[in-house]
Structure formats: structure tokens, C-alpha cells
Scaffold this motif. Structure first.
Motif, PDB file in Angstrom:
ATOM      1  N   GLY A 310       9.371  -8.008  45.409  1.00 33.68           N
ATOM      2  CA  GLY A 310      10.022  -8.113  43.811  1.00 33.68           C
ATOM      3  C   GLY A 310       8.673  -8.135  42.663  1.00 33.68           C
ATOM      4  N   ASP A 311       7.713  -8.120  42.965  1.00 38.41           N
ATOM      5  CA  ASP A 311       6.663  -8.090  41.783  1.00 38.41           C
ATOM      6  C   ASP A 311       6.568  -6.541  41.377  1.00 38.41           C
ATOM      7  OD1 ASP A 311       6.885 -10.706  41.223  1.00 38.41           O
ATOM      8  OD2 ASP A 311       5.498 -11.306  42.603  1.00 38.41           O
ATOM      9  N   HIS A 312       6.632  -5.569  42.193  1.00 39.46           N
ATOM     10  CA  HIS A 312       6.691  -4.515  41.745  1.00 39.46           C
ATOM     11  C   HIS A 312       6.230  -3.851  40.243  1.00 39.46           C
ATOM     12  CE1 HIS A 312       5.867   0.066  42.371  1.00 39.46           C
ATOM     13  NE2 HIS A 312       5.728  -0.221  43.351  1.00 39.46           N
ATOM     14  N   ARG A 313       5.802  -2.873  40.174  1.00 42.71           N
ATOM     15  CA  ARG A 313       5.164  -2.715  38.613  1.00 42.71           C
ATOM     16  C   ARG A 313       6.176  -1.753  38.096  1.00 42.71           C
ATOM     17  NH1 ARG A 313       1.748   0.210  42.022  1.00 42.71           N
ATOM     18  NH2 ARG A 313       2.128   2.824  41.355  1.00 42.71           N
ATOM     19  N   ALA A 314       6.433  -1.406  39.186  1.00 45.42           N
ATOM     20  CA  ALA A 314       8.039  -0.666  38.295  1.00 45.42           C
ATOM     21  C   ALA A 314       9.300  -0.786  38.149  1.00 45.42           C
ATOM     22  CB  ALA A 314       8.520   0.009  39.589  1.00 45.42           C
ATOM     23  N   LEU A 315       9.203  -2.478  37.819  1.00 46.32           N
ATOM     24  CA  LEU A 315      10.001  -3.176  37.937  1.00 46.32           C
ATOM     25  C   LEU A 315       9.892  -3.833  36.533  1.00 46.32           C
ATOM     26  CD1 LEU A 315      10.797  -5.280  41.042  1.00 46.32           C
ATOM     27  CD2 LEU A 315      12.730  -3.865  40.459  1.00 46.32           C
ATOM     28  N   PHE A 316       8.850  -3.528  35.728  1.00 52.28           N
ATOM     29  CA  PHE A 316       8.270  -4.457  34.925  1.00 52.28           C
ATOM     30  C   PHE A 316       8.480  -3.103  33.445  1.00 52.28           C
ATOM     31  CE2 PHE A 316       7.527  -7.237  37.977  1.00 52.28           C
ATOM     32  CZ  PHE A 316       7.827  -8.492  37.597  1.00 52.28           C
ATOM     33  N   ARG A 317       9.344  -4.066  32.559  1.00 52.69           N
ATOM     34  CA  ARG A 317       9.351  -3.521  30.425  1.00 52.69           C
ATOM     35  C   ARG A 317       8.440  -4.363  29.698  1.00 52.69           C
ATOM     36  NH1 ARG A 317       9.620  -0.078  34.252  1.00 52.69           N
ATOM     37  NH2 ARG A 317      11.344   1.468  34.518  1.00 52.69           N
ATOM     38  N   SER A 318       8.372  -3.828  29.208  1.00 49.37           N
ATOM     39  CA  SER A 318       7.574  -4.199  27.768  1.00 49.37           C
ATOM     40  C   SER A 318       8.490  -4.732  26.501  1.00 49.37           C
ATOM     41  CB  SER A 318       6.195  -4.299  27.895  1.00 49.37           C
ATOM     42  OG  SER A 318       4.972  -4.335  28.510  1.00 49.37           O
ATOM     43  N   GLN A 350      11.559 -16.014  26.122  1.00 50.40           N
ATOM     44  CA  GLN A 350      10.594 -15.063  26.097  1.00 50.40           C
ATOM     45  C   GLN A 350      10.058 -14.793  24.706  1.00 50.40           C
ATOM     46  OE1 GLN A 350       9.657 -14.284  29.057  1.00 50.40           O
ATOM     47  NE2 GLN A 350      10.692 -16.116  29.900  1.00 50.40           N
ATOM     48  N   ALA A 351       8.836 -14.729  24.612  1.00 46.66           N
ATOM     49  CA  ALA A 351       7.880 -14.988  22.800  1.00 46.66           C
ATOM     50  C   ALA A 351       8.260 -13.219  22.902  1.00 46.66           C
ATOM     51  CB  ALA A 351       7.191 -15.337  23.018  1.00 46.66           C
ATOM     52  N   CYS A 352       8.416 -13.034  21.543  1.00 49.63           N
ATOM     53  CA  CYS A 352       8.925 -11.432  21.320  1.00 49.63           C
ATOM     54  C   CYS A 352       8.754 -11.304  19.979  1.00 49.63           C
ATOM     55  CB  CYS A 352       9.638 -10.417  22.281  1.00 49.63           C
ATOM     56  SG  CYS A 352      11.435 -11.210  21.178  1.00 49.63           S
ATOM     57  N   GLU A 353       8.266 -10.055  19.807  1.00 51.06           N
ATOM     58  CA  GLU A 353       8.049  -9.435  18.129  1.00 51.06           C
ATOM     59  C   GLU A 353       9.256  -8.533  18.025  1.00 51.06           C
ATOM     60  OE1 GLU A 353       5.398  -9.218  15.039  1.00 51.06           O
ATOM     61  OE2 GLU A 353       5.732  -7.895  16.305  1.00 51.06           O
ATOM     62  N   LEU A 365      12.347  -5.121  20.612  1.00 49.23           N
ATOM     63  CA  LEU A 365      11.689  -6.584  21.301  1.00 49.23           C
ATOM     64  C   LEU A 365      10.594  -5.625  21.789  1.00 49.23           C
ATOM     65  CD1 LEU A 365      15.013  -7.947  22.160  1.00 49.23           C
ATOM     66  CD2 LEU A 365      13.997  -7.890  20.296  1.00 49.23           C
ATOM     67  N   HIS A 366      10.185  -6.662  20.853  1.00 44.14           N
ATOM     68  CA  HIS A 366       7.939  -6.243  22.434  1.00 44.14           C
ATOM     69  C   HIS A 366       7.594  -8.031  22.269  1.00 44.14           C
ATOM     70  CE1 HIS A 366       6.676  -2.108  20.143  1.00 44.14           C
ATOM     71  NE2 HIS A 366       8.057  -1.900  19.479  1.00 44.14           N
ATOM     72  N   PHE A 367       7.355  -7.644  24.079  1.00 45.16           N
ATOM     73  CA  PHE A 367       7.136  -8.722  24.427  1.00 45.16           C
ATOM     74  C   PHE A 367       6.547  -8.989  24.449  1.00 45.16           C
ATOM     75  CE2 PHE A 367      11.551  -8.116  25.254  1.00 45.16           C
ATOM     76  CZ  PHE A 367      12.640  -9.119  25.769  1.00 45.16           C
ATOM     77  N   ASP A 368       5.536 -11.104  24.502  1.00 48.96           N
ATOM     78  CA  ASP A 368       4.263 -10.789  24.661  1.00 48.96           C
ATOM     79  C   ASP A 368       4.098 -10.371  26.352  1.00 48.96           C
ATOM     80  OD1 ASP A 368       4.914 -11.916  22.083  1.00 48.96           O
ATOM     81  OD2 ASP A 368       3.993 -13.449  21.975  1.00 48.96           O
ATOM     82  N   THR A 369       5.228 -10.682  27.164  1.00 50.92           N
ATOM     83  CA  THR A 369       4.844 -10.950  28.870  1.00 50.92           C
ATOM     84  C   THR A 369       5.848  -9.881  29.054  1.00 50.92           C
ATOM     85  OG1 THR A 369       4.354 -13.408  28.975  1.00 50.92           O
ATOM     86  CG2 THR A 369       5.100 -12.439  30.778  1.00 50.92           C
ATOM     87  N   PRO A 370       5.309  -9.159  29.686  1.00 51.78           N
ATOM     88  CA  PRO A 370       6.580  -8.231  31.091  1.00 51.78           C
ATOM     89  C   PRO A 370       7.969  -8.686  30.808  1.00 51.78           C
ATOM     90  CG  PRO A 370       4.047  -7.492  31.132  1.00 51.78           C
ATOM     91  CD  PRO A 370       4.415  -8.784  30.298  1.00 51.78           C
ATOM     92  N   GLN A 371       8.836  -8.166  31.075  1.00 51.92           N
ATOM     93  CA  GLN A 371       9.768  -8.112  31.730  1.00 51.92           C
ATOM     94  C   GLN A 371      10.587  -7.968  32.367  1.00 51.92           C
ATOM     95  OE1 GLN A 371      11.604 -11.330  30.123  1.00 51.92           O
ATOM     96  NE2 GLN A 371       9.798 -11.379  29.263  1.00 51.92           N
ATOM     97  N   ASP A 396      17.816   0.970  26.533  1.00 55.71           N
ATOM     98  CA  ASP A 396      16.623   0.879  27.562  1.00 55.71           C
ATOM     99  C   ASP A 396      15.270   0.284  27.519  1.00 55.71           C
ATOM    100  OD1 ASP A 396      15.157   2.061  25.407  1.00 55.71           O
ATOM    101  OD2 ASP A 396      16.436   4.252  25.442  1.00 55.71           O
ATOM    102  N   ALA A 397      14.795   0.862  28.189  1.00 52.65           N
ATOM    103  CA  ALA A 397      13.301  -0.078  27.713  1.00 52.65           C
ATOM    104  C   ALA A 397      12.542   0.469  28.350  1.00 52.65           C
ATOM    105  CB  ALA A 397      13.257  -1.467  28.747  1.00 52.65           C
ATOM    106  N   ARG A 398      11.429   0.327  27.915  1.00 49.47           N
ATOM    107  CA  ARG A 398      10.173   1.578  28.369  1.00 49.47           C
ATOM    108  C   ARG A 398       8.856   0.027  29.062  1.00 49.47           C
ATOM    109  NH1 ARG A 398      10.188   1.980  22.208  1.00 49.47           N
ATOM    110  NH2 ARG A 398       8.119   1.634  21.845  1.00 49.47           N
TER     111      ARG A 398
END
Length: 398
Positions: A310-318, A350-353, A365-371, A396-398
């Protein structure tokens, strides 16, 4: 519209709660009114559940001119046995009988099909994971329902949502409900100034525990009724078998993120990012013993891409790109904007800009922590402290 007199029963909500509700109906009274100090007449959207039942009771106790209306949004089929419309209507009637409030019924199934369910299917087929409850609020509850209530003489509508409205000469602000576990501003973020202007939320300052306790004290039929879950046209039934009634299978390969063939899926439309259950790939070669999760959908190859853990890096986007941002205030604030956002209901803020991409003009949305498991079609909703600023479907997300 007839003013409903208070019944002489033992339950009496705190006077400050009733005063606040009565004041909200005076503040929201249409500006064209010749008697601005009088409470507006209200139509309560009565669902058969405990929340809308208590909202109705509080308006009655506050001495507000009130009626109720039950809205049917889905035509149940003869064999499923899952649609609870008949049971919900019976409970709504019990509540209105007890409170001596007129009950109307309206069938919005055709509107729901055209404005909510058809776009939902279209998004699913395009590979997204939409949230129809947002569209239901915008297109049905606070539009078609509100229009019907107005034709019956109501100035305002009231619902059992856990949210708050703040009115001022500068406009209307949508605020989170006081109960942080039940706050439903996420589902209301697509409403505009006009829709919010003719709405009130009597439960906005209450906790769910208070609502159930007060409903029980008042002997309202739904006081112990379980909260509804899922989307209304699915109810308690399993989602995938229901969806298969409307969408054809489109089989394709299931692969690991490294390209290993793991099996075959029945259609990308039946899966969502971050999904763990129903993948049927356990025990494949190279299996680390950790659960598999959906990490991506390769539409060009019709391939479902999985990862283990569940914590695989491919699951996260910023960075999250939004389709078309809706600002509740009606105007875009100065960008970039520091704020918080939710990419799904019940997520912690979630904090973002928020800023505009200079190449596309779209809000990012540029998140402080990957989502984790950012899903296209779901809604990203923006907040500044307790104020809901608006939101949009995720592109989409990246």
C-alpha cells in the motif's frame, strides 16, 4: 403556506439553537419580500432518515412556516430488492404525521437519470471514477427540487446536511459543519451563490450524537435508522454487478508495474486507483506476500497496472490537475493560493498551493505531501480554514 404550531410534547431543544435557526430564515428571506423581518417559508427535503427528520423538527420548534417534500430519484427494479424508497417514504410520512406537517412527494428519477446517472456512466466508460453525489446535489436537490419547492410557495429549502452558511453583504460563504466527522461541505462544493442563497442547514452547528439523541427524545421514527452508505442508486448492493448491467465487459491484461503478466481483467471501468479487493491475482510469481493494489490504467493497451504494498511509490502523486474549477464566491481569488484540499470525502485536509498552469491555464494543486491513489473523476475540494472555497473534478496527476 401554513404556519405549523408547536406540539406540546416533552422534547425541547435549547433556545439558542432555535433562535439561531429562526434567525437564519429571516436573514435568508428573499430581498423582494415586503416583510423582511418575518421568517421565510421553508420546504424541508425529507429523506426518511434521522438527519432530515430532526431538521424538520427544529424548524417546527422554531416556529418557522414549514412543509416537507420527499424526493424519489431512482426507479427501483422489480427483482433487486435493494431500493428502499418505499420504506423511506413510509418513515417520512410517520415523521410528518407526528409533527403535523404537510408532506409532498416529487419524482425526480428522469432528471436524475439525465443529469446525474448518464454523466456518471459516461465518465466511467472514459476511465474515470466519478462521484455522482456532487452532481445530485447541484442538479437535483438544490436545483430541480428547489424549483419544485418554489412552485409550491416555499422561499427556501432545508436539508439535513452537516454544513453551515454565513451570509454577508459580500456574498455567501459555505462553511464546514461543526461535527468534523460528519461534515458534508465536500459534497456541496459545486453549489453557487444562487443555490446557497435559498438554502439553510439546521444541523450545521450540531453533533451527530446530539441529532440521534434529540430525535429519540422526540420519538421520531428514524432515530435509530442506520445512516445510508454509498451512492443512492446502488444502495447496499455490490457495485460491480450493478455496473455490469449498464456497461459491457472489455477484457484486457493485468500486469505488474514491471511488466509481468498477472492475469486478465473484465474491463478497466470496473476498477479504481488504489483498489485492493477483487483483483484475483494473489499467489502470482514473484509475489512478496503483500497485497496488490491498482496503480494505473493504461487505456492505450487496455491494461490494468498493479503494485504490491500500500505504500508503493507508484501510488503517490504530488501535482493534481483540475478539469474546470468552480469557485463558490463566483470569482477566482488571486493565484497562487495557499490553502488545503481533500481529494476524497473524509480525507484530512492536505496543505497545498493552487496555481494556474501557464501553458494550459488549468488550475493545479501542488501538495506539500505526496497524495495516495489520486483518482481522475473524483473531486478535489479546496478549503481555507473552515470555509469551502469550491472544487473541481480531477483530470490527472503526476
Amino acid at each position: 403556506m401554513t404556519t405549523i404550531t408547536e406540539r406540546s410534547d416533552s422534547f425541547s431543544p435549547p433556545s439558542e439553537v432555535l433562535a439561531a435557526i429562526e434567525a437564519s430564515t429571516r436573514l435568508a428571506r428573499p430581498s423582494s419580500s415586503q416583510v423582511p423581518s418575518r421568517s421565510a417559508s421553508v420546504m424541508v427535503a425529507l429523506s426518511g432518515g434521522v438527519d432530515s427528520a430532526l431538521a424538520l423538527l427544529l424548524l417546527v420548534k422554531a416556529g418557522v412556516p414549514v412543509q416537507a417534500m420527499f424526493m424519489k430519484n431512482w426507479e427501483e427494479d422489480d427483482t433487486s430488492g435493494h431500493c428502499t424508497a418505499a420504506e423511506d417514504l413510509a418513515d417520512a410520512r410517520k415523521v410528518c404525521d407526528r409533527l403535523q406537517v404537510p408532506l409532498h412527494t416529487v419524482n425526480c428519477a428522469d432528471i436524475y437519470w439525465d443529469r446525474v446517472f448518464t454523466p456518471f456512466l459516461r465518465d466511467i466508460e472514459a476511465g474515470h471514477t466519478p462521484n455522482p453525489d456532487v452532481l445530485c446535489n447541484r442538479e437535483v436537490k438544490f436545483s430541480a427540487f428547489a424549483d419544485h419547492a418554489e412552485r409550491l410557495g416555499a422561499d427556501l429549502i432545508a436539508t439535513g446536511h452537516y454544513a453551515r452558511i454565513e451570509r454577508s453583504p459580500k456574498g455567501i460563504r459555505l462553511l464546514k459543519g461543526r461535527d468534523t466527522n460528519k461534515d458534508q461541505s465536500y459534497f456541496l462544493h459545486a453549489l453557487d451563490q444562487k443555490r446557497l442563497a435559498r438554502s439553510i442547514f439546521p444541523l450545521g452547528d450540531l453533533q451527530k450524537t446530539q441529532v440521534r439523541s434529540w430525535a429519540k427524545s422526540a420519538e421520531l421514527a428514524p432515530f435509530a435508522k442506520r445512516d445510508s452508505t454509498g451512492i443512492c442508486f446502488v444502495g447496499e448492493r455490490r457495485f460491480t454487478p450493478f455496473l455490469e448491467r449498464f456497461l459491457p465487459w472489455d477484457p484486457g491484461p493485468i500486469e505488474s508495474v514491471d511488466g509481468e503478466r498477472l492475469g486478465q481483467h473484465r474491463g478497466l471501468a470496473f476498477f479504481t486507483l488504489g483498489q485492493r479487493k477483487g483483483l484475483n491475482v494473489g499467489g502470482r510469481s514473484g509475489d512478496s506476500g503483500e497485497p496488490w493494489y491498482v496503480a494505473a490504467k493504461d487505456h492505450a493497451r487496455n491494461a490494468l497496472i498493479l503494485v504490491q504494498g500500500g505504500d508503493h511509490r507508484a501510488l503517490f502523486r504530488s501535482v493534481v490537475t483540475l478539469r474546470k474549477m468552480h469557485w463558490i464566491a463566483g470569482v477566482e481569488p488571486p493565484l497562487p493560493l495557499r490553502c488545503h484540499a481533500k481529494i476524497r470525502y473524509r480525507q484530512e485536509d492536505q496543505a497545498c498551493e493552487a496555481l494556474a498552469n501557464p501553458m494550459t491555464g488549468k488550475i493545479e494543486l501542488h501538495f506539500d505531501t505526496p497524495q495516495r491513489a489520486v483518482t481522475s473523476g473524483q473531486y478535489a475540494v479546496l478549503y481555507r480554514q473552515d470555509e469551502c472555497l469550491g472544487g473541481a473534478a480531477i483530470e490527472d496527476a503526476r
